[in-house]
Enzyme design. Sequence first.
Site, PDB file in Angstrom:
ATOM      1  CG  ASP A 255      -0.290  -0.518   2.472  1.00 36.36           C
ATOM      2  OD1 ASP A 255       0.910  -0.262   2.668  1.00 36.36           O
ATOM      3  OD2 ASP A 255      -0.974  -1.199   3.254  1.00 36.36           O
TER       4      ASP A 255
ATOM      5  CG  ASN B 271      -9.125  -2.418  12.228  1.00 33.99           C
ATOM      6  OD1 ASN B 271      -8.193  -2.983  11.664  1.00 33.99           O
ATOM      7  ND2 ASN B 271      -9.611  -1.260  11.798  1.00 33.99           N
TER       8      ASN B 271
ATOM      9  CG  HIS C 175      -6.086  -2.849   9.010  1.00 32.74           C
ATOM     10  ND1 HIS C 175      -6.170  -2.042  10.112  1.00 32.74           N
ATOM     11  CD2 HIS C 175      -4.787  -2.774   8.609  1.00 32.74           C
ATOM     12  CE1 HIS C 175      -4.994  -1.506  10.368  1.00 32.74           C
ATOM     13  NE2 HIS C 175      -4.133  -1.944   9.485  1.00 32.74           N
TER      14      HIS C 175
ATOM     15  CD  GLU D 192      -8.892   0.671   8.121  1.00 36.03           C
ATOM     16  OE1 GLU D 192      -8.959  -0.296   8.903  1.00 36.03           O
ATOM     17  OE2 GLU D 192      -8.184   1.674   8.336  1.00 36.03           O
TER      18      GLU D 192
END
Length: 264
Positions: free
Chosen positions: A68, A137, A139, A144
């Site tokens: 990314d 979380n 990801h 997400e």
Amino acid sequence: MEVIICPVAEQVGQVAAAKVAKIAAEVGPGVVLGVATGSSPLSTYEGLARLVAEGRLDLSQASAFALDEYVGLADGHPESYREVIRRTVTEPLGLDPSRVHVPDGSLHGLASAGERFEKAIAAAGGVDVQIVGIGANGHVGFNEPTSSLASRTRVKTLTERTRQDNARFFATPEEVPDHCVTQGLGTVMAARHVVLVAMGDAKADAIAQVVEGPVTAMCPGSVLQMHQFATVIIDEAAAHNLKLADYYKQAYESAPAWQKLDLA
């Protein structure tokens, strides 16, 4: 899914490096790596760098694709993932910079950034082994919760929790970008092998969901349960909430010789 639980955090990078090196040796000099940023993979890169320095691994003809990139950071910004990959991967591993690819996070190239990156991966023959971490979380990359499990490289909006987690890398929290270009979960799943590394209590809930929870977009990393060759390498702290931890240890310790990793 293969789960390897290391006694201490320091061993995670060594085991992950051995796993990546084993795959690279099987593929050959032109191996295509998928590389992630963040703190979790750093010890893996350090382990790979040691193998390169010792002459046990040659990545001079390898290619690499970053997972990314932030949107809108100036060229040369020290926290742009292009720069982070250069410092932590390209130079230590002896990669040819012309073979290292990072998504285009510039504002003028944003509309076609995902499509161009997907085409570049395809032109290289696909990723042989993708290294990833996991967010608190769940990801993977910047996919997400609620990200499509079939998604490809695209622009995403970062959650406030992710921005807060990454604020430690910036002078002020306000400097953390709101958007990124990230490989999609479908892109990650297209890699021939995936190696996930995680350490510490803060990752225990996410790891439990990834390994033993339902496959759901609310925990994007859980899609790795559907991958044919996914390996999760964690320390005891990150494994704390796994119900079948003893079984994973038994499976790893009793693996046949041809599946063993060279940790010498």
